[in-house]
Design a protein around this motif. Structure first.
Motif, PDB file in Angstrom:
ATOM      1  N   ALA A 131       0.838  -1.205   0.000  1.00 14.24           N
ATOM      2  CA  ALA A 131       0.000   0.000   0.000  1.00 14.24           C
ATOM      3  C   ALA A 131       0.872   1.254   0.000  1.00 14.24           C
ATOM      4  O   ALA A 131       2.000   1.239   0.513  1.00 14.24           O
ATOM      5  N   GLU A 132       0.348   2.326  -0.572  1.00 18.54           N
ATOM      6  CA  GLU A 132       1.118   3.570  -0.656  1.00 18.54           C
ATOM      7  C   GLU A 132       1.550   4.079   0.720  1.00 18.54           C
ATOM      8  O   GLU A 132       2.673   4.547   0.893  1.00 18.54           O
ATOM      9  N   GLU A 133       0.655   3.962   1.729  1.00 20.67           N
ATOM     10  CA  GLU A 133       0.997   4.438   3.080  1.00 20.67           C
ATOM     11  C   GLU A 133       2.166   3.633   3.639  1.00 20.67           C
ATOM     12  O   GLU A 133       3.057   4.178   4.288  1.00 20.67           O
ATOM     13  N   THR A 134       2.168   2.311   3.368  1.00 24.75           N
ATOM     14  CA  THR A 134       3.259   1.440   3.837  1.00 24.75           C
ATOM     15  C   THR A 134       4.570   1.850   3.187  1.00 24.75           C
ATOM     16  O   THR A 134       5.604   1.972   3.850  1.00 24.75           O
ATOM     17  N   ARG A 135       4.528   2.072   1.871  1.00 22.19           N
ATOM     18  CA  ARG A 135       5.733   2.448   1.131  1.00 22.19           C
ATOM     19  C   ARG A 135       6.276   3.780   1.639  1.00 22.19           C
ATOM     20  O   ARG A 135       7.476   3.936   1.844  1.00 22.19           O
ATOM     21  N   LEU A 136       5.393   4.743   1.821  1.00 21.48           N
ATOM     22  CA  LEU A 136       5.803   6.067   2.304  1.00 21.48           C
ATOM     23  C   LEU A 136       6.460   5.951   3.679  1.00 21.48           C
ATOM     24  O   LEU A 136       7.527   6.523   3.917  1.00 21.48           O
ATOM     25  N   ARG A 137       5.839   5.180   4.571  1.00 19.18           N
ATOM     26  CA  ARG A 137       6.382   4.998   5.914  1.00 19.18           C
ATOM     27  C   ARG A 137       7.787   4.373   5.856  1.00 19.18           C
ATOM     28  O   ARG A 137       8.705   4.806   6.555  1.00 19.18           O
ATOM     29  N   ARG A 138       7.973   3.366   4.996  1.00 15.38           N
ATOM     30  CA  ARG A 138       9.286   2.725   4.864  1.00 15.38           C
ATOM     31  C   ARG A 138      10.344   3.704   4.354  1.00 15.38           C
ATOM     32  O   ARG A 138      11.470   3.720   4.832  1.00 15.38           O
ATOM     33  N   LEU A 139       9.984   4.507   3.353  1.00 15.98           N
ATOM     34  CA  LEU A 139      10.948   5.456   2.783  1.00 15.98           C
ATOM     35  C   LEU A 139      11.390   6.483   3.825  1.00 15.98           C
ATOM     36  O   LEU A 139      12.562   6.835   3.909  1.00 15.98           O
ATOM     37  N   VAL A 140      10.435   6.949   4.628  1.00 16.15           N
ATOM     38  CA  VAL A 140      10.733   7.982   5.619  1.00 16.15           C
ATOM     39  C   VAL A 140      11.466   7.388   6.822  1.00 16.15           C
ATOM     40  O   VAL A 140      12.482   7.920   7.256  1.00 16.15           O
ATOM     41  N   THR A 141      10.977   6.246   7.346  1.00 18.29           N
ATOM     42  CA  THR A 141      11.559   5.705   8.577  1.00 18.29           C
ATOM     43  C   THR A 141      12.795   4.846   8.317  1.00 18.29           C
ATOM     44  O   THR A 141      13.776   4.950   9.049  1.00 18.29           O
ATOM     45  N   LEU A 142      12.785   4.013   7.281  1.00 19.33           N
ATOM     46  CA  LEU A 142      13.904   3.101   7.051  1.00 19.33           C
ATOM     47  C   LEU A 142      15.019   3.742   6.228  1.00 19.33           C
ATOM     48  O   LEU A 142      16.187   3.469   6.442  1.00 19.33           O
ATOM     49  N   ARG A 143      14.642   4.580   5.251  1.00 15.69           N
ATOM     50  CA  ARG A 143      15.673   5.188   4.390  1.00 15.69           C
ATOM     51  C   ARG A 143      16.016   6.619   4.793  1.00 15.69           C
ATOM     52  O   ARG A 143      16.912   7.220   4.220  1.00 15.69           O
ATOM     53  N   GLY A 144      15.248   7.169   5.725  1.00 13.61           N
ATOM     54  CA  GLY A 144      15.519   8.535   6.179  1.00 13.61           C
ATOM     55  C   GLY A 144      15.248   9.591   5.131  1.00 13.61           C
ATOM     56  O   GLY A 144      15.822  10.679   5.152  1.00 13.61           O
ATOM     57  N   MET A 145      14.348   9.283   4.194  1.00 13.40           N
ATOM     58  CA  MET A 145      14.048  10.220   3.111  1.00 13.40           C
ATOM     59  C   MET A 145      13.044  11.263   3.606  1.00 13.40           C
ATOM     60  O   MET A 145      12.083  10.903   4.284  1.00 13.40           O
ATOM     61  N   PRO A 146      13.249  12.540   3.299  1.00  8.72           N
ATOM     62  CA  PRO A 146      12.233  13.541   3.660  1.00  8.72           C
ATOM     63  C   PRO A 146      10.897  13.179   2.991  1.00  8.72           C
ATOM     64  O   PRO A 146      10.879  12.690   1.861  1.00  8.72           O
ATOM     65  N   GLU A 147       9.789  13.406   3.697  1.00  7.79           N
ATOM     66  CA  GLU A 147       8.485  12.975   3.194  1.00  7.79           C
ATOM     67  C   GLU A 147       8.146  13.569   1.827  1.00  7.79           C
ATOM     68  O   GLU A 147       7.637  12.873   0.953  1.00  7.79           O
ATOM     69  N   ASP A 148       8.472  14.851   1.603  1.00  7.43           N
ATOM     70  CA  ASP A 148       8.149  15.456   0.308  1.00  7.43           C
ATOM     71  C   ASP A 148       8.926  14.800  -0.830  1.00  7.43           C
ATOM     72  O   ASP A 148       8.396  14.583  -1.926  1.00  7.43           O
ATOM     73  N   GLU A 149      10.187  14.443  -0.554  1.00  5.00           N
ATOM     74  CA  GLU A 149      10.993  13.767  -1.573  1.00  5.00           C
ATOM     75  C   GLU A 149      10.450  12.359  -1.843  1.00  5.00           C
ATOM     76  O   GLU A 149      10.368  11.912  -2.989  1.00  5.00           O
ATOM     77  N   ALA A 150      10.064  11.670  -0.777  1.00  3.30           N
ATOM     78  CA  ALA A 150       9.494  10.324  -0.915  1.00  3.30           C
ATOM     79  C   ALA A 150       8.216  10.370  -1.764  1.00  3.30           C
ATOM     80  O   ALA A 150       8.030   9.560  -2.672  1.00  3.30           O
ATOM     81  N   ARG A 151       7.363  11.354  -1.475  1.00  2.00           N
ATOM     82  CA  ARG A 151       6.110  11.485  -2.245  1.00  2.00           C
ATOM     83  C   ARG A 151       6.395  11.808  -3.714  1.00  2.00           C
ATOM     84  O   ARG A 151       5.730  11.299  -4.611  1.00  2.00           O
ATOM     85  N   ALA A 152       7.401  12.652  -3.962  1.00  2.02           N
ATOM     86  CA  ALA A 152       7.759  13.018  -5.344  1.00  2.02           C
ATOM     87  C   ALA A 152       8.261  11.797  -6.107  1.00  2.02           C
ATOM     88  O   ALA A 152       7.897  11.575  -7.266  1.00  2.02           O
ATOM     89  N   ARG A 153       9.075  10.973  -5.450  1.00  4.81           N
ATOM     90  CA  ARG A 153       9.601   9.781  -6.117  1.00  4.81           C
ATOM     91  C   ARG A 153       8.482   8.786  -6.397  1.00  4.81           C
ATOM     92  O   ARG A 153       8.453   8.172  -7.462  1.00  4.81           O
ATOM     93  N   MET A 154       7.579   8.643  -5.446  1.00  3.31           N
ATOM     94  CA  MET A 154       6.443   7.739  -5.660  1.00  3.31           C
ATOM     95  C   MET A 154       5.569   8.244  -6.813  1.00  3.31           C
ATOM     96  O   MET A 154       5.137   7.465  -7.658  1.00  3.31           O
ATOM     97  N   ALA A 155       5.357   9.552  -6.857  1.00  3.56           N
ATOM     98  CA  ALA A 155       4.502  10.143  -7.894  1.00  3.56           C
ATOM     99  C   ALA A 155       5.126  10.036  -9.280  1.00  3.56           C
ATOM    100  O   ALA A 155       4.422   9.994 -10.291  1.00  3.56           O
ATOM    101  N   ALA A 156       6.471   9.968  -9.353  1.00  3.53           N
ATOM    102  CA  ALA A 156       7.169   9.874 -10.642  1.00  3.53           C
ATOM    103  C   ALA A 156       7.079   8.464 -11.232  1.00  3.53           C
ATOM    104  O   ALA A 156       7.415   8.259 -12.391  1.00  3.53           O
ATOM    105  N   GLN A 157       6.625   7.501 -10.417  1.00  2.45           N
ATOM    106  CA  GLN A 157       6.520   6.115 -10.884  1.00  2.45           C
ATOM    107  C   GLN A 157       5.089   5.808 -11.325  1.00  2.45           C
ATOM    108  O   GLN A 157       4.175   6.595 -11.115  1.00  2.45           O
ATOM    109  N   ALA A 158       4.920   4.631 -11.921  1.00  2.00           N
ATOM    110  CA  ALA A 158       3.587   4.172 -12.330  1.00  2.00           C
ATOM    111  C   ALA A 158       2.691   4.072 -11.096  1.00  2.00           C
ATOM    112  O   ALA A 158       3.175   3.876  -9.983  1.00  2.00           O
TER     113      ALA A 158
END
Length: 199
Positions: free
Chosen positions: A133-160
Motif C-alpha cells: 500500500a502507498e501508506e506502507t511504502r511512504l512509511r518505509r521510505l521515511v523511517t527506514l531510508r531517512g528520506m524527507p516525506e516530500d521527496e518520498a512522495r515526489a519519487r512515488m509520484a514519478a513512478q507508475a
C-alpha cells in the motif's frame, strides 16, 4: 530458462524479494545496479549525463552526485525522460550480456524498477510485482531510508500507479506486512519459477 521481470514501486520491498530469490539460486540481472555501473566515473554514460545536465551533477571526486541529479529529474518529467534516454539503452545492452551467460534451466530474474512505466512486460516470460500500500511504502521510505516525506512522495509520484503496475503482473507478492510473511510467499514463488524453467 525462464525470464522473469520483477518490479515494484519504491519502498515496496522488491530488493528483499530479489535477494531471497538470489539466495535460492536465481540469476539476478539488477537494472539499478547496472544503471550505477553504466554511469561510473570514466564511462561514456557518465560523460553523456554531464553533457546533458552539466557539471553540477558531479561530486568533487568526479562521481555522479545522485541526490543532485534526483532533485532535477524527479521534479521535471522532461528531464527524467532525457536521463532515461541516456541510461536505458546502456542498461539494456549490459542486461543482455548477463542474461546470455545463464544456463538453459536457470531462472533469470530481471530486477526492473520501471518495468510498468517503460512498457517492458512483453520482454519477459513472466512479470512478478511486489506490492504494498502507498501508506506502507511512504512509511518505509521515511523511517527506514531517512528520506524527507516530500521527496518520498515526489519519487512515488514519478513512478507508475499501483493499478498500472498490478495490470502488468502475472504473479503478485503481497509485501504489506513483516518479513516473516514475505519469506513463505517467495519460497512458493521460487518453486513455481523452477517448475517453469524446467518445462
Amino acid at each position: 530458462m525462464v525470464k522473469v521481470g520483477l518490479t515494484g514501486g519504491i519502498g515496496a520491498g522488491k530488493s528483499a524479494v530479489s535477494a531471497l530469490l538470489a539466495s535460492y539460486g536465481a540469476v539476478v540481472v539488477d537494472a539499478d545496479l547496472i544503471a550505477r555501473e553504466v554511469v561510473a566515473p570514466g564511462t561514456a554514460g557518465l560523460a553523456a549525463v554531464v553533457a546533458e545536465f552539466g557539471d553540477g551533477v558531479l561530486l568533487p571526486d568526479g562521481a555522479l552526485d545522485r541526490p543532485a541529479l534526483g532533485r532535477i529529474v524527479f521534479a521535471d518529467p522532461d528531464r527524467l525522460a532525457a536521463l532515461n534516454a541516456i541510461v536505458h539503452p546502456l542498461v539494456g545492452r549490459r542486461s543482455a550480456e548477463l542474461e546470455a551467460g545463464a544456463g538453459p534451466g536457470d531462472v533469470v530474474l530481471h530486477d526492473v524498477p520501471l518495468l510498468a512505466e517503460n512498457g517492458l512486460a512483453a520482454l519477459y516470460d513472466l512479470v512478478v510485482v511486489v506490492d504494498a500500500a502507498e501508506e506502507t511504502r511512504l512509511r518505509r521510505l521515511v523511517t527506514l531510508r531517512g528520506m524527507p516525506e516530500d521527496e518520498a512522495r515526489a519519487r512515488m509520484a514519478a513512478q507508475a500507479s499501483r493499478e498500472d503496475r498490478l495490470a502488468v503482473a502475472d504473479l503478485v507478492i503481497d509485501n504489506d506486512g513483516p518479513l516473516d510473511r514475505l519469506e513463505p510467499q517467495v519460497a512458493a514463488l521460487w518453486q513455481e519459477l523452477r517448475r517453469r524453467a524446467a518445462s
